[in-house]
Write a protein that holds these residues in place. Structure first.
Motif, PDB file in Angstrom:
ATOM      1  N   ASN A  86       0.811  -1.220   0.000  1.00  0.00           N
ATOM      2  CA  ASN A  86       0.000   0.000   0.000  1.00  0.00           C
ATOM      3  C   ASN A  86       0.846   1.273   0.000  1.00  0.00           C
ATOM      4  OD1 ASN A  86       0.972  -0.175   2.617  1.00  0.00           O
ATOM      5  ND2 ASN A  86      -0.959   0.426   3.591  1.00  0.00           N
ATOM      6  N   VAL A  87       2.138   1.162  -0.308  1.00  0.00           N
ATOM      7  CA  VAL A  87       3.035   2.327  -0.355  1.00  0.00           C
ATOM      8  C   VAL A  87       3.592   2.481  -1.763  1.00  0.00           C
ATOM      9  CG1 VAL A  87       5.170   3.346   0.514  1.00  0.00           C
ATOM     10  CG2 VAL A  87       3.659   2.122   2.074  1.00  0.00           C
ATOM     11  N   ASP A  88       3.543   3.710  -2.276  1.00  0.00           N
ATOM     12  CA  ASP A  88       4.111   4.026  -3.581  1.00  0.00           C
ATOM     13  C   ASP A  88       4.900   5.321  -3.438  1.00  0.00           C
ATOM     14  OD1 ASP A  88       4.729   3.845  -6.228  1.00  0.00           O
ATOM     15  OD2 ASP A  88       2.751   4.413  -6.980  1.00  0.00           O
ATOM     16  N   PHE A  89       5.758   5.612  -4.415  1.00  0.00           N
ATOM     17  CA  PHE A  89       6.607   6.807  -4.351  1.00  0.00           C
ATOM     18  C   PHE A  89       6.575   7.532  -5.684  1.00  0.00           C
ATOM     19  CE2 PHE A  89       8.445   3.604  -1.516  1.00  0.00           C
ATOM     20  CZ  PHE A  89       8.402   4.308  -0.307  1.00  0.00           C
ATOM     21  N   ILE A  90       6.579   8.861  -5.604  1.00  0.00           N
ATOM     22  CA  ILE A  90       6.654   9.691  -6.802  1.00  0.00           C
ATOM     23  C   ILE A  90       7.694  10.780  -6.584  1.00  0.00           C
ATOM     24  CG2 ILE A  90       4.312   9.265  -7.636  1.00  0.00           C
ATOM     25  CD1 ILE A  90       3.417  11.856  -6.346  1.00  0.00           C
ATOM     26  N   CYS A  91       8.332  11.176  -7.673  1.00  0.00           N
ATOM     27  CA  CYS A  91       9.313  12.254  -7.621  1.00  0.00           C
ATOM     28  C   CYS A  91       8.664  13.519  -8.163  1.00  0.00           C
ATOM     29  CB  CYS A  91      10.546  11.895  -8.452  1.00  0.00           C
ATOM     30  SG  CYS A  91      11.864  13.131  -8.373  1.00  0.00           S
ATOM     31  N   GLY A  92       8.736  14.603  -7.416  1.00  0.00           N
ATOM     32  CA  GLY A  92       8.153  15.851  -7.877  1.00  0.00           C
ATOM     33  C   GLY A  92       8.254  16.935  -6.826  1.00  0.00           C
ATOM     34  N   ASP A  93       7.937  18.133  -7.226  1.00  0.00           N
ATOM     35  CA  ASP A  93       7.966  19.315  -6.371  1.00  0.00           C
ATOM     36  C   ASP A  93       6.554  19.579  -5.864  1.00  0.00           C
ATOM     37  OD1 ASP A  93       8.174  21.815  -5.213  1.00  0.00           O
ATOM     38  OD2 ASP A  93       9.251  22.727  -6.888  1.00  0.00           O
ATOM     39  N   ALA A  94       6.355  19.502  -4.561  1.00  0.00           N
ATOM     40  CA  ALA A  94       5.018  19.684  -3.979  1.00  0.00           C
ATOM     41  C   ALA A  94       4.424  21.044  -4.306  1.00  0.00           C
ATOM     42  CB  ALA A  94       5.081  19.496  -2.466  1.00  0.00           C
ATOM     43  N   GLN A  95       5.271  22.021  -4.610  1.00  0.00           N
ATOM     44  CA  GLN A  95       4.767  23.356  -4.934  1.00  0.00           C
ATOM     45  C   GLN A  95       3.997  23.384  -6.250  1.00  0.00           C
ATOM     46  OE1 GLN A  95       7.797  26.643  -3.728  1.00  0.00           O
ATOM     47  NE2 GLN A  95       9.033  24.944  -4.496  1.00  0.00           N
ATOM     48  N   ARG A  96       4.390  22.492  -7.175  1.00  0.00           N
ATOM     49  CA  ARG A  96       3.852  22.582  -8.540  1.00  0.00           C
ATOM     50  C   ARG A  96       3.287  21.268  -9.060  1.00  0.00           C
ATOM     51  NH1 ARG A  96       8.702  24.953  -7.861  1.00  0.00           N
ATOM     52  NH2 ARG A  96       8.766  27.220  -8.061  1.00  0.00           N
ATOM     53  N   TYR A  97       3.397  20.211  -8.301  1.00  0.00           N
ATOM     54  CA  TYR A  97       2.966  18.903  -8.792  1.00  0.00           C
ATOM     55  C   TYR A  97       1.477  18.929  -9.124  1.00  0.00           C
ATOM     56  CZ  TYR A  97       2.993  13.858  -9.374  1.00  0.00           C
ATOM     57  OH  TYR A  97       2.903  12.594  -9.901  1.00  0.00           O
ATOM     58  N   ALA A  98       1.134  18.314 -10.248  1.00  0.00           N
ATOM     59  CA  ALA A  98      -0.265  18.332 -10.703  1.00  0.00           C
ATOM     60  C   ALA A  98      -1.044  17.196 -10.044  1.00  0.00           C
ATOM     61  CB  ALA A  98      -0.311  18.208 -12.227  1.00  0.00           C
ATOM     62  N   PHE A  99      -1.363  17.371  -8.774  1.00  0.00           N
ATOM     63  CA  PHE A  99      -2.140  16.373  -8.053  1.00  0.00           C
ATOM     64  C   PHE A  99      -3.555  16.305  -8.617  1.00  0.00           C
ATOM     65  CE2 PHE A  99       0.835  18.093  -4.793  1.00  0.00           C
ATOM     66  CZ  PHE A  99       1.526  16.925  -4.495  1.00  0.00           C
TER      67      PHE A  99
END
Length: 267
Positions: A86-99
């Motif tokens: 149930n754990v996954d990882f993504i690389c990105g900038d929380a300021q701009r990530y397109a959630f």
């Protein structure tokens, strides 16, 4: 210091650093109070143990996404054996990530939100990722003067370090949220409601005296200065070892960490 070298440093002190930070992250986890089945975003997870700690709280019916801006950190986490399903990882900038809008029940961070270029804009982007009524919870440092964990090593090594860098440390990104009223304003302008900011003091350790010296000279206030000045490392480590020896005990030296435990909710 380049990002790859930073991750390599974290790897070399991973276990003692986790001993130091785990009690502080746990306090924020308890305040956030995630539940079975929740979907949680862990902002700035680095290579720490917070994604696994979160996964235990949400259970197999929930899920955790660890986000970090450093690709090497994400590669390390993905390569760790035994990551729960149930754990996954993504690389990105929380300021701009397109959630995806409203995709998380909760957002957590252990010292991963203090370095935003535009803090209000970053938290506004994170708010977008929360479902209506979703919760935000994080831990961040109070002022340098309230953090023996950084202040004592800095004072111990100060005579060996560039004076201008020592004087600027109190205003560095590590302590950018040291003023509660400023932090409350940022979160309010980003759109969060019910902002709660609680002061917490915790005695922390890294293990042995040698491990505490190693951690304090490679991360934190002193580490940030020494990483680009390796020729000063040996003398600074000896000065810090002398300063910490009188604080040594069964768990190694213990120093007081002063943090804010912050919670808020989406409208």
């Amino acid at each position: 210091m380049n990002p790859r070298s930073r991750v390599r440093t974290w790897l070399e002190i991973r276990e003692p650093l986790e001993r130091q930070l785990e009690p502080l992250g746990r306090a924020a986890l308890e305040a956030l109070d995630v539940s079975e089945g929740h979907r949680v975003l862990d902002v700035g997870c680095g290579i720490g143990g917070t994604p696994i700690a979160l996964s235990k709280r949400v259970g197999p019916s929930g899920s955790v996404v660890g986000l970090d801006i450093l690709p090497d950190a994400i590669d390390v986490l993905r390569g760790d054996g035994g990551n729960p399903d149930n754990v996954d990882f993504i690389c990105g900038d929380a300021q701009r990530y397109a959630f995806s809008e409203g995709s998380f029940d909760a957002i957590f961070s252990r010292f991963g939100v203090m370095f935003f270029d535009d803090a209000t804009g970053a938290f506004r982007n994170l708010l977008r990722a929360l479902r209506p009524g979703g919760r935000l919870g994080f831990v961040c440092w109070r002022a340098l003067s309230e953090n023996e964990l950084d202040d004592l090593p800095l004072r111990a090594a100060a005579s060996l370090l560039p004076p201008d860098l020592v004087s600027k440390t109190a205003f560095s990104g590590w302590f950018s949220f040291s003023r509660a009223e400023s932090l409350r304003r940022i979160l309010g302008e980003a759109g969060f409601l019910d902002v709660q900011i609680t002061s917490r003091d915790v005695e922390v350790h890294s293990g042995s005296l040698r491990e505490m010296v190693d951690v304090c000279t490679r991360v934190g206030a002193v580490g940030a200065i020494l990483r680009d000045r390796p020729h000063l490392m040996r003398k600074a480590a000896l000065a810090l070892e002398d300063a910490l020896r009188e604080r040594d005990g069964p768990n190694g030296p213990e120093l007081r960490a002063g943090v804010w435990i912050v919670t808020a909710r989406a409208p």
